[in-house]
Design an enzyme around this catalytic site. Sequence first.
Site, PDB file in Angstrom:
ATOM      1  N   TYR A 138      84.571  39.784  51.971  1.00  0.00           N
ATOM      2  CA  TYR A 138      83.704  40.105  50.825  1.00  0.00           C
ATOM      3  C   TYR A 138      84.306  39.540  49.544  1.00  0.00           C
ATOM      4  O   TYR A 138      83.632  38.902  48.733  1.00  0.00           O
ATOM      5  CB  TYR A 138      83.553  41.624  50.738  1.00  0.00           C
TER       6      TYR A 138
ATOM      7  N   SER B 193      81.651  40.433  41.577  1.00  0.00           N
ATOM      8  CA  SER B 193      82.287  41.744  41.755  1.00  0.00           C
ATOM      9  C   SER B 193      83.702  41.660  41.193  1.00  0.00           C
ATOM     10  O   SER B 193      84.251  40.562  41.033  1.00  0.00           O
ATOM     11  CB  SER B 193      82.364  42.052  43.261  1.00  0.00           C
TER      12      SER B 193
HETATM   13  P1  NAI Z   1      72.569  47.764  47.914  1.00  0.00           P
HETATM   14  O1  NAI Z   1      72.984  47.771  49.333  1.00  0.00           O
HETATM   15  O2  NAI Z   1      72.064  49.009  47.291  1.00  0.00           O
HETATM   16  O3  NAI Z   1      71.491  46.615  47.655  1.00  0.00           O
HETATM   17  C1  NAI Z   1      71.576  45.344  48.228  1.00  0.00           C
HETATM   18  C2  NAI Z   1      70.180  44.841  48.497  1.00  0.00           C
HETATM   19  O4  NAI Z   1      70.261  43.495  49.027  1.00  0.00           O
HETATM   20  C3  NAI Z   1      69.415  45.684  49.536  1.00  0.00           C
HETATM   21  O5  NAI Z   1      68.141  46.049  49.045  1.00  0.00           O
HETATM   22  C4  NAI Z   1      69.303  44.762  50.742  1.00  0.00           C
HETATM   23  O6  NAI Z   1      68.122  44.970  51.505  1.00  0.00           O
HETATM   24  C5  NAI Z   1      69.317  43.396  50.070  1.00  0.00           C
HETATM   25  N1  NAI Z   1      69.692  42.344  51.010  1.00  0.00           N
HETATM   26  C6  NAI Z   1      70.687  42.371  51.929  1.00  0.00           C
HETATM   27  N2  NAI Z   1      70.681  41.233  52.647  1.00  0.00           N
HETATM   28  C7  NAI Z   1      69.671  40.477  52.165  1.00  0.00           C
HETATM   29  C8  NAI Z   1      69.171  39.198  52.498  1.00  0.00           C
HETATM   30  N3  NAI Z   1      69.712  38.479  53.495  1.00  0.00           N
HETATM   31  N4  NAI Z   1      68.127  38.703  51.816  1.00  0.00           N
HETATM   32  C9  NAI Z   1      67.566  39.440  50.811  1.00  0.00           C
HETATM   33  N5  NAI Z   1      67.988  40.661  50.462  1.00  0.00           N
HETATM   34  C10 NAI Z   1      69.030  41.173  51.131  1.00  0.00           C
HETATM   35  O7  NAI Z   1      73.854  47.249  47.129  1.00  0.00           O
HETATM   36  P2  NAI Z   1      74.139  47.016  45.561  1.00  0.00           P
HETATM   37  O8  NAI Z   1      75.365  47.735  45.235  1.00  0.00           O
HETATM   38  O9  NAI Z   1      72.942  47.242  44.761  1.00  0.00           O
HETATM   39  O10 NAI Z   1      74.503  45.462  45.596  1.00  0.00           O
HETATM   40  C11 NAI Z   1      73.924  44.505  44.737  1.00  0.00           C
HETATM   41  C12 NAI Z   1      74.963  43.443  44.426  1.00  0.00           C
HETATM   42  O11 NAI Z   1      76.008  44.023  43.660  1.00  0.00           O
HETATM   43  C13 NAI Z   1      75.616  42.835  45.657  1.00  0.00           C
HETATM   44  O12 NAI Z   1      75.761  41.439  45.480  1.00  0.00           O
HETATM   45  C14 NAI Z   1      76.979  43.510  45.683  1.00  0.00           C
HETATM   46  O13 NAI Z   1      77.931  42.727  46.348  1.00  0.00           O
HETATM   47  C15 NAI Z   1      77.243  43.632  44.204  1.00  0.00           C
HETATM   48  N6  NAI Z   1      78.264  44.607  43.844  1.00  0.00           N
HETATM   49  C16 NAI Z   1      78.084  45.935  44.105  1.00  0.00           C
HETATM   50  C17 NAI Z   1      79.062  46.843  43.769  1.00  0.00           C
HETATM   51  C18 NAI Z   1      78.942  48.301  44.055  1.00  0.00           C
HETATM   52  O14 NAI Z   1      79.945  49.022  44.002  1.00  0.00           O
HETATM   53  N7  NAI Z   1      77.734  48.813  44.330  1.00  0.00           N
HETATM   54  C19 NAI Z   1      80.315  46.416  43.099  1.00  0.00           C
HETATM   55  C20 NAI Z   1      80.386  45.013  42.864  1.00  0.00           C
HETATM   56  C21 NAI Z   1      79.400  44.155  43.209  1.00  0.00           C
END
Ligand code: NAI
Length: 276
Positions: free
Chosen positions: A163, A150
């Site tokens: 985070y 990120s």
């Molecule tokens: P999201 O919340 O839409 O998706 C995250 C997914 O990870 C969910 O489907 C959730 O069920 C799954 N998850 C959570 N804990 C888990 C576990 N213990 N084992 C397996 N799966 C698990 O969020 P998003 O935005 O798609 O996040 C994806 C990645 O992108 C993350 O690493 C986040 O930190 C990173 N990120 C997101 C940003 C944003 O603004 N959306 C910005 C920078 C980084």
Amino acid sequence: MITMIREGVDMPANGRKSIFITGAASGIGLACAKRFASAGWFIGLSDIDKAGLKAALLAIGPDNGSLHPLDVRDRDGWANALGEFGKETGGKADVLLNNAGVARFGVLEDLSDADCDIQIDVNIKGVVNGARAGLPLLKVAGGRLINVASCAGLYGSPKLAVYSATKFAVRGLSEALDIEYARHGVSVACVMPWFVETPILNAGASGSNEHMADALRAGGLEVYPVEDAAQAVWDAAHGKQLHYFVGKRAKQMRFATSHMPNTVRKQLRSRPLLSS
Ligand code: NAI
């Protein structure tokens, strides 16, 4: 006894390029699954959210992937999931996308112990687990490990302190493994998105009603479409660089944190994000 595996009959991947995605039920992981499947890749869909996973498989087309419910904190779970995925792909993975992550938004003293622990466990330990468990499949393919960090891994982000610390860790891990894994023919990329429109923006702390999305709106900060993140992961899968940025603001922040960190510090200290 020798078991013959007939390609295209016993292996659903049928010789296609393959990617194993954690956090594939939502947001960036789901967008990546759609992006790669539409280009003919076979997708290992993995998430802790079983219902979301099934919907994701329907969205990409049932012939284009397989389901692997997994909590990334669970090392045995990783071995099982990748064992099953390997059976589908002929024992290889062209890409492992360590994408699953969680956020808790709030100043550190408002976070519960559980808020702190889950971010460290999922965002750091989960990614380390994936990097270790995935190496054998990646070695066979001469593949690419892609870790989602990120912009919070470029400069410490207020109300996202833990985070942010986890994303610095993901960046550090990626930079180190880029060197370590080269001797196995495996390359590494670290994707660093600015804010992207996904459910993670609804994150708060367990004791607070304040959500990250509210603070972003109040601060007038850009939020990029999720397809931009999927495109960056696509570019990372096909490129040779180590760092990939999502959004113009991410590239500006990379430049600013490298060349004028004191300016970044002053800007962050003057933002409404810090006034609670
Ligand atoms: P999201 O919340 O839409 O998706 C995250 C997914 O990870 C969910 O489907 C959730 O069920 C799954 N998850 C959570 N804990 C888990 C576990 N213990 N084992 C397996 N799966 C698990 O969020 P998003 O935005 O798609 O996040 C994806 C990645 O992108 C993350 O690493 C986040 O930190 C990173 N990120 C997101 C940003 C944003 O603004 N959306 C910005 C920078 C980084």
